[in-house]
Design an enzyme around this catalytic site. Structure first.
Site, mmCIF file in Angstrom:
data_model
loop_
_atom_site.group_PDB
_atom_site.id
_atom_site.type_symbol
_atom_site.label_atom_id
_atom_site.label_comp_id
_atom_site.label_asym_id
_atom_site.label_seq_id
_atom_site.Cartn_x
_atom_site.Cartn_y
_atom_site.Cartn_z
ATOM 1 N N LYS A 86 0.846 -1.202 0.000
ATOM 2 C CA LYS A 86 0.000 0.000 0.000
ATOM 3 C C LYS A 86 0.880 1.249 0.000
ATOM 4 O O LYS A 86 1.887 1.309 0.705
ATOM 5 C CB LYS A 86 -0.892 -0.024 1.239
ATOM 6 C CG LYS A 86 -1.902 1.129 1.301
ATOM 7 C CD LYS A 86 -2.770 1.018 2.557
ATOM 8 C CE LYS A 86 -3.835 2.095 2.609
ATOM 9 N NZ LYS A 86 -4.675 2.005 3.826
ATOM 10 N N SER A 161 -9.688 1.924 3.048
ATOM 11 C CA SER A 161 -8.832 2.641 2.128
ATOM 12 C C SER A 161 -7.836 1.758 1.379
ATOM 13 O O SER A 161 -7.307 2.181 0.348
ATOM 14 C CB SER A 161 -8.054 3.723 2.881
ATOM 15 O OG SER A 161 -7.196 3.135 3.845
ATOM 16 N N SER A 185 -9.764 -0.320 7.271
ATOM 17 C CA SER A 185 -9.203 -0.249 5.914
ATOM 18 C C SER A 185 -8.523 -1.495 5.398
ATOM 19 O O SER A 185 -8.184 -1.557 4.214
ATOM 20 C CB SER A 185 -8.205 0.903 5.828
ATOM 21 O OG SER A 185 -8.903 2.090 5.611
HETATM 22 N N1 GLN Z 1 -13.104 4.199 6.503
HETATM 23 C C1 GLN Z 1 -12.398 4.654 7.658
HETATM 24 C C2 GLN Z 1 -11.983 6.099 7.465
HETATM 25 O O1 GLN Z 1 -12.301 6.605 6.461
HETATM 26 C C3 GLN Z 1 -11.212 3.798 7.936
HETATM 27 C C4 GLN Z 1 -10.008 4.156 7.159
HETATM 28 C C5 GLN Z 1 -8.814 3.371 7.582
HETATM 29 O O2 GLN Z 1 -8.929 2.379 8.281
HETATM 30 N N2 GLN Z 1 -7.660 3.876 7.204
HETATM 31 O O3 GLN Z 1 -11.370 6.683 8.286
#
Ligand code: GLN
Length: 485
Positions: A86, A161, A185
């Site tokens: 990532k 994400s 994410s």
């Molecule tokens: N969807 C969550 C957010 O937007 C989690 C994102 C993540 O785990 N980086 O913060």
């Protein structure tokens, strides 16, 4: 690409199968990497999974492995396994954008610990994977470099994400990948793409080299096509690191071997709060089948109560944005990446660089977080959120005195359509309800494929365990996987 309905799902070989091929000389690591690059070239225009490729780095590593194999030397555990990373994890000398325009052209001078550990275990890093900007999002639509498409159905989001990390494994554009999970994410995109994703206990994996979002929540973890391989990767990246003082020094268990153990006799908790209004009926039905499979494998299933679950989304979005507002203050046009070209004064340069470099969602969160931390509001928002976070964590710990693991749906719905939620950020936030709780509590979990909807969209079951309970979570996930729902 509009109107495309083709599936791009692939099936990566297992580590064991690839290891056998490489050790016997049947496959060369260099040829394996080349075949993955060919597949990436073919699929990336459709799926937008990789942001950049690290071909030289991959070639060096592959030839090192091939030289070992040719000499008949013992091979490291991930010898020749092609992996993707990532883009919020920094890689020495290679583009690391975090999905943001503000980091375009940034080539970090060092490697993230987790990436360095994967490489010293023999893995071949193919490239960097698309993600929501600074890991903020649940659909990968917040990337400055365009959305990733779900290999199961390219009209749908892969989740976020870490959308690129999940889609890469689902499409066999990497055998395993690394992602990060701050509020879901890793788990949510893994469930949307039909692969395995791991949320390690907070502190189990060093955060050194992770471009920070919410530091008290951020975790690095693996994606793989099967539970055992995901467990293997975790075992290789986990463990203390002098570069991260929050990293735990507890011994790292042999998670892959632990995942082989039968689940008979384990007590599994099912929280009613995760099966309430808003849960898609097809997701519910698939998860119920998973629970039945655990019963059939000899587990005792009992209800557990997590009554503060309903506060988790607001608490998470206060704490995560507050931490993000502080973490992102370093991107000022001076030290990293993008600088706005024509500013008359230094302060104009700061604000223009941030205005032009950050996307809309990142700005929204910096504003929210700065507000929650500001004098006069701190006690009402940030402090209150921290207090409720403690209650949520204690609730989980109480439940774990009674059960070994807790199972829930990973997300309330299967993958949604691109664009479906972009105009309504709050509805996007609310869909994180099942994942943000474990993030706030610091506990660990695994999401494992658990059936599909009638339209063929994957459903993921989230298996949660207490702090450092990864072995138990892997065992339970293996049992669900073995049931082949
Ligand atoms: N969807 C969550 C957010 O937007 C989690 C994102 C993540 O785990 N980086 O913060």
């Amino acid at each position: 690409m509009a109107g495309e309905t083709k599936s791009y799902v692939g099936k990566p070989k297992t580590f064991a199968a690839l290891r056998e091929e490489i050790a016997s000389g049947k496959t060369k690591a260099a040829d394996l990497a080349a075949s993955y690059y060919a597949r990436i070239e073919e699929l990336n225009p459709h799926l937008n999974v990789y942001l950049s490729l690290t071909k030289e780095r991959a070639a060096e590593q592959a030839s090192r492995i091939d030289a070992l194999a040719a000499k008949g030397d013992s091979l490291p555990p991930l010898a020749g396994i092609p992996v993707g990373i990532k883009d919020v994890l920094v890689t020495k000398g290679a583009a690391s954008t975090a999905g943001s325009k503000i980091l375009k052209g940034y080539h970090p001078p060092y490697d993230c610990t987790a990436v360095a550990r994967l490489e010293s275990a023999g893995a071949v890093v193919l490239g960097k994977l698309n993600c929501d900007e600074f890991a903020m999002g649940s659909s990968n639509e917040n990337s400055a470099y365009g959305p990733v498409r779900n290999p199961v159905d390219p009209e749908r989001v892969p989740g976020g994400s870490s959308g690129g990390s999940a889609a890469a494994v689902a499409a066999d554009m990497a055998v395993a990948t690394l992602g990060t999970d701050t509020g879901g994410s890793i788990r949510q995109p893994a469930s949307f793409c039909g692969v395995v994703g791991v949320l390690p206990t907070y502190g189990r994996v060093s955060r050194y080299g992770l471009i920070a979002y919410g530091s008290s929540l951020d975790r690095i973890g693996p994606f793989a096509a099967n539970v055992r391989d995901a467990a293997t990767v975790l075992g290789l990246i986990a463990g203390s690191d002098p570069m991260d003082s929050t990293c735990l020094s507890a011994p790292v268990e042999d998670y892959a071997a632990e995942s082989d153990k039968p689940v008979e006799g384990l007590k599994i908790g099912v929280p009613a709060e995760y099966f309430a209004e808003g849960l898609d009926p097809e997701v519910r039905a698939a998860i119920e089948k998973g629970i039945d499979a655990l019963k059939a494998a000899g587990c005792t299933v009992k209800p557990v109560s997590l009554p503060h679950t309903k506060y988790a989304v607001p608490v998470y979005y206060l704490i995560a944005t507050a931490e993000a507002s502080a973490n992102l203050s370093r991107f000022d046009g001076v030290r990293y990446g993008y600088r706005s070209p024509d500013s008359a004064t230094l302060s104009d340069m700061y604000s223009h660089s941030r205005d032009e470099g950050f996307g809309a969602e990142v700005k929204r969160r910096i504003l929210l977080g700065t507000y929650a931390l500001s004098a006069g509001y701190y006690d009402a928002y940030y402090l209150k959120a921290q207090q409720v976070r403690r209650i949520l964590a204690e609730e989980f710990l109480r439940a774990f005195t009674d059960v070994d693991a807790i199972v829930t749906p990973t997300a309330p719905t299967p993958a949604f359509k691109l664009g479906e939620k972009t105009s309504d950020p709050v509805s996007m936030y609310l869909a994180d309800i099942y994942t943000v709780t474990a993030s706030l509590a610091g506990i660990c979990g695994v999401t494992v494929p658990c059936g599909a909807t009638a339209a063929g969209l994957p459903v993921g079951m989230q298996v949660l365990a207490k702090h450092l309970g990864e072995s138990t979570a892997f065992r339970v996930a293996r049992a669900v996987e073995a049931a082949g729902i």
